[in-house]
Design a protein around this motif. Structure first.
Motif, mmCIF file in Angstrom:
data_model
loop_
_atom_site.group_PDB
_atom_site.id
_atom_site.type_symbol
_atom_site.label_atom_id
_atom_site.label_comp_id
_atom_site.label_asym_id
_atom_site.label_seq_id
_atom_site.Cartn_x
_atom_site.Cartn_y
_atom_site.Cartn_z
ATOM 1 N N ALA A 287 0.831 -1.207 0.000
ATOM 2 C CA ALA A 287 0.000 0.000 0.000
ATOM 3 C C ALA A 287 0.865 1.256 0.000
ATOM 4 O O ALA A 287 0.570 2.229 -0.710
ATOM 5 C CB ALA A 287 -0.928 -0.010 1.210
ATOM 6 N N VAL A 291 0.796 4.123 -2.969
ATOM 7 C CA VAL A 291 0.494 5.531 -2.692
ATOM 8 C C VAL A 291 1.632 6.424 -3.185
ATOM 9 O O VAL A 291 1.401 7.465 -3.821
ATOM 10 C CB VAL A 291 0.247 5.731 -1.181
ATOM 11 C CG1 VAL A 291 0.207 7.216 -0.831
ATOM 12 C CG2 VAL A 291 -1.058 5.058 -0.764
ATOM 13 N N GLU A 317 -5.944 2.677 0.369
ATOM 14 C CA GLU A 317 -5.320 1.648 -0.468
ATOM 15 C C GLU A 317 -5.501 0.265 0.151
ATOM 16 O O GLU A 317 -5.665 -0.735 -0.561
ATOM 17 C CB GLU A 317 -3.835 1.963 -0.646
ATOM 18 C CG GLU A 317 -3.104 1.062 -1.615
ATOM 19 C CD GLU A 317 -3.542 1.249 -3.056
ATOM 20 O OE1 GLU A 317 -3.486 0.259 -3.818
ATOM 21 O OE2 GLU A 317 -3.946 2.373 -3.426
#
Length: 320
Positions: A287, A291, A317
């Protein structure tokens, strides 16, 4: 029930740790968390930075998520993190540095060396004793050897044995233990190692070294991944474990809401892996990468995200 001690500490620790804990707590709402207030801010209020009761509370936790502590140049102030490391015997400081083409773990001896706490001030000089013991060297060597064996990589022993006699002891014990374990190893002088680490990071796997050298070397390695705001760490002993970002309390940006929480979030991921939740740790790292690839970063990486908005993007996410 799994109990987690959450210690925000000082400066940006009070901003990045809540973000990291929000992610961990959302993934594991069954965890029982409790806060422990230690640090310079508390010392200013009460004259006590870390009390015996705080140590007892930390020992009651299954793991500790720790922020950052401001250590002022005051002879009456005892370093909080050094006291905790020694009280909990957190002798192995693991500092991973990972990029697209390299995957390094710096294993720092965490309980002695120049951070042994044996210091005094005289009229015209100040003295610090550098302690390097047989047992301290042997157990950190064995911790590093286990990691190198698991990863199937070279073990590099960082030292300054050409100048410092206590490093001869450290180097020789590490070499002996590595040879006995039958793994590939090399011994390198720490100054040339620091340069080569930046030039050729892919040739390194596990690096073991003494306390202050490990502290400096891991900070230098932060250059490879975008700075100290990206680097997590684990402080591991035989009974206790504490996880903290490598960066300090950064009072120059504290309170502005722009601190990079990646190191704190990654430290939380290391905490989860330590507790047996490896899949969740991998999810968090994926994640974070997603990002960052979308250009959502804090100002230290050239972006405009705040500490909180970056954390919210990671949660989105993750789908939590």
């Amino acid at each position: 029930m799994t109990r987690i001690a959450v210690v925000s500490g000082d400066g940006i620790g009070q901003e990045v740790i809540p973000v990291a804990w929000d992610i961990i707590g959302s993934l594991h709402p069954e965890f029982d968390s409790f806060e422990v207030e230690v640090g310079y801010a508390r010392w200013q209020k009460s004259g006590v930075a870390c009390a015996d009761d705080d140590i007892t509370a930390l020992k009651s936790a299954d793991a500790i998520l720790f922020g950052a502590i401001t250590t002022p140049p005051d002879p009456c102030y005892q370093s909080v993190i050094l006291r905790i490391r020694q009280a909990l015997d957190l002798y192995a400081n693991l500092r991973p540095v990972k990029g697209d083409l390299f995957d390094i773990i710096i294993v720092r001896e965490n309980s002695e060396g120049l951070y042994s706490g044996i210091e005094w001030r005289e009229k015209d000089r100040a003295c610090t004793v550098r302690v390097v013991s047989v047992e301290g060297s042997r157990r950190i060597a064995r911790a590093a050897i286990r990691l190198a064996g698991e990863r199937g990589c070279l073990l590099t022993i960082g030292n300054k044995a050409n100048v410092i006699k206590s490093d001869v002891l450290f180097r020789d014990i590490c070499c002996h233990e590595a040879a006995k374990a039958g793994i590939s190893f090399e011994a390198c002088y720490i100054d040339s190692l620091a340069l080569d680490l930046l030039l050729h990071p892919a040739r390194y796997g596990v690096i073991v070294t003494t306390n202050i050298f490990g502290d400096i070397l891991s900070d230098v390695a932060g250059y490879l991944v975008g700075g100290l705001g990206m680097l997590p760490s684990a402080n591991i002993g035989d009974r206790y474990a504490l996880f903290e970002p490598v960066h300090g309390s950064a009072p120059d940006i504290a309170g502005q809401g722009i601190a990079n929480p990646v190191a704190a979030i990654r430290s939380g991921a290391m905490l989860l892996e330590h507790l047996g939740y490896r899949d969740d740790a991998l999810r968090i790292e994926a994640a974070l990468q997603a990002v960052i690839r979308r250009g959502i970063t804090t100002p230290d990486l050239g972006g405009t995200a705040t500490t909180i908005s970056f954390g919210e993007a990671v949660k989105a996410e993750l789908g939590i």
